[in-house]
Scaffold this active site. Structure first.
Site, short mmCIF file in Angstrom:
data_model
loop_
_atom_site.label_atom_id
_atom_site.label_comp_id
_atom_site.label_asym_id
_atom_site.label_seq_id
_atom_site.Cartn_x
_atom_site.Cartn_y
_atom_site.Cartn_z
N HIS A 13 0.86 -1.19 0.00
CA HIS A 13 0.00 0.00 0.00
C HIS A 13 0.89 1.23 0.00
O HIS A 13 1.74 1.42 0.87
CB HIS A 13 -0.89 -0.04 1.25
CG HIS A 13 -1.87 1.08 1.33
ND1 HIS A 13 -3.07 1.08 0.67
CD2 HIS A 13 -1.82 2.25 2.01
CE1 HIS A 13 -3.73 2.19 0.95
NE2 HIS A 13 -2.99 2.93 1.76
N ASP A 43 1.03 5.30 -0.07
CA ASP A 43 0.26 6.50 0.23
C ASP A 43 0.91 7.72 -0.40
O ASP A 43 2.00 8.13 0.00
CB ASP A 43 0.21 6.73 1.75
CG ASP A 43 -0.68 5.72 2.43
OD1 ASP A 43 -1.87 5.65 2.10
OD2 ASP A 43 -0.18 4.99 3.32
N MET A 77 0.68 11.71 -0.85
CA MET A 77 0.03 12.88 -0.21
C MET A 77 0.60 14.15 -0.80
O MET A 77 1.79 14.22 -1.11
CB MET A 77 0.31 12.87 1.30
CG MET A 77 -0.15 11.62 2.00
SD MET A 77 0.24 11.73 3.75
CE MET A 77 -0.22 10.09 4.29
N HIS A 116 -2.75 4.70 -2.95
CA HIS A 116 -3.79 5.49 -2.29
C HIS A 116 -3.42 6.95 -2.45
O HIS A 116 -2.50 7.45 -1.80
CB HIS A 116 -3.84 5.07 -0.80
CG HIS A 116 -4.81 5.86 0.02
ND1 HIS A 116 -4.81 5.80 1.40
CD2 HIS A 116 -5.81 6.70 -0.32
CE1 HIS A 116 -5.77 6.58 1.87
NE2 HIS A 116 -6.39 7.14 0.84
N MET A 157 -12.01 4.78 4.89
CA MET A 157 -11.01 5.28 5.84
C MET A 157 -11.54 5.11 7.26
O MET A 157 -12.62 5.57 7.59
CB MET A 157 -10.70 6.76 5.58
CG MET A 157 -9.99 7.06 4.26
SD MET A 157 -8.46 6.14 4.02
CE MET A 157 -7.45 6.73 5.38
N GLY A 161 -4.03 11.14 6.24
CA GLY A 161 -2.90 12.07 6.33
C GLY A 161 -1.75 11.57 7.18
O GLY A 161 -0.61 11.97 6.96
N PHE A 162 -2.03 10.72 8.15
CA PHE A 162 -0.98 10.29 9.07
C PHE A 162 -1.16 8.82 9.45
O PHE A 162 -2.29 8.34 9.56
CB PHE A 162 -1.00 11.13 10.35
CG PHE A 162 -0.82 12.60 10.08
CD1 PHE A 162 0.46 13.14 9.93
CD2 PHE A 162 -1.91 13.43 9.93
CE1 PHE A 162 0.63 14.49 9.64
CE2 PHE A 162 -1.76 14.78 9.64
CZ PHE A 162 -0.48 15.32 9.50
N GLY A 163 -0.04 8.15 9.68
CA GLY A 163 -0.08 6.80 10.23
C GLY A 163 -0.19 6.87 11.74
O GLY A 163 -0.04 7.95 12.34
N GLY A 164 -0.46 5.73 12.35
CA GLY A 164 -0.42 5.63 13.80
C GLY A 164 -1.57 6.28 14.54
O GLY A 164 -1.48 6.51 15.75
N ASP A 196 -8.59 1.23 5.94
CA ASP A 196 -7.26 1.83 6.12
C ASP A 196 -7.30 2.77 7.32
O ASP A 196 -8.08 3.73 7.32
CB ASP A 196 -6.91 2.58 4.82
CG ASP A 196 -5.52 3.19 4.83
OD1 ASP A 196 -4.76 2.95 5.80
OD2 ASP A 196 -5.19 3.90 3.86
N GLY A 197 -6.44 2.48 8.29
CA GLY A 197 -6.29 3.37 9.44
C GLY A 197 -6.56 2.68 10.75
O GLY A 197 -7.68 2.23 11.01
N GLY A 253 -0.26 -0.18 8.63
CA GLY A 253 1.07 0.40 8.59
C GLY A 253 1.81 0.09 9.87
O GLY A 253 2.66 -0.82 9.93
#
Ligand code: DX5
Ligand code: ZN
Length: 217
Positions: free
Chosen positions: A30, A32, A34, A63, A137, A142-145, A175-176, A197
């Protein structure tokens, strides 16, 4: 069988080759993209995808968190050097979603549409024939974690119902915040492609996490 897509965003960018080797048994990589506009973050684009495509054996699940992604799709496709399985754009980022999906389909790769947590599944009803993958989503992009948003779970069920009633064949991807705790929830709701991730790349044994998530089916 569930498909597992480790998100490269959570890898250590200082040693991408070694990081990619850890997830070779997954189903997709995957990726990402941005732009700092649609989302507040900037990740990577065609040059990094081109480098990754030279060494990863996996099909790429791209993505795009990019405003008006049509501009960038040809460069992303070229950078993938045949490795791109699916290009997913955000419904919220396109003025003409149908046209953008046509651009992707003309490249003869799968076309996906991602929905932010607040966007209802009903927006996809009339464009379903062009969609191979619905990406729901489970965090704000916009961000991992980030922490999994459980309020999005009913939307996964809504997507499954829409697909069944339209006799469509789209995959449902999430995702997320997906990990060993949240994955069973999304799978029971109908998700079949799991992006993860942090849960994979930051684990001591990424291969084991991939296998554990896949066994949930
Ligand atoms: C977030 C990205 C995700 C992200 C997921 O906007 O689209 O793919 O890497 O990261 P985790 O699994 O850590 O939530
Ligand atoms: Zn993603």
């Amino acid at each position: 069988m569930l498909k597992i897509a480790p998100s490269l965003l959570a890898a250590d960018f200082a040693c991408l080759k070694e990081e990619m080797a850890k997830v070779e048994k997954a189903d997709y990589l995957h990726v990402d993209v941005m732009d700092g506009q649609f989302v507040p973050n900037i990740s990577f684009g065609p040059p990094v995808i081109a480098a990754a495509a030279r060494i990863s054996p996996l099909p790429f699940d791209v993505h795009m968190m990019v405003e008006e992604p049509e501009r960038l799709i040809p460069d992303i496709f070229a950078a993938g050097q045949g490795k791109i399985d699916c290009i997913t754009i955000h419904w919220e980022a396109c003025r003409h979603v149908h046209r953008t999906l046509q651009v992707i389909k003309n490249l003869e790769v799968k076309a996906g549409v991602a929905l932010n947590p607040a966007t209802p599944i009903s927006e996809l009803k009339y464009i379903l024939p062009l969609i191979d993958r619905i990406l729901i989503m489970t965090v704000n992009p916009g961000f991992g974690g980030q922490a999994f948003l459980s309020e999005v779970l009913p939307k996964i069920e809504d997507a499954a119902n829409l697909i069944t009633s339209a006799k469509a064949t789209c995959d449902i991807e999430v995702d997320g915040g997906i990990d060993r705790q949240t994955a069973p929830l999304v799978v029971s709701a109908g998700a079949r492609v799991l992006v993860a991730g942090t849960a994979i790349f930051r684990a001591p044994d990424p291969e084991q996490v991939i296998e554990d998530l896949r066994q949930l089916s």
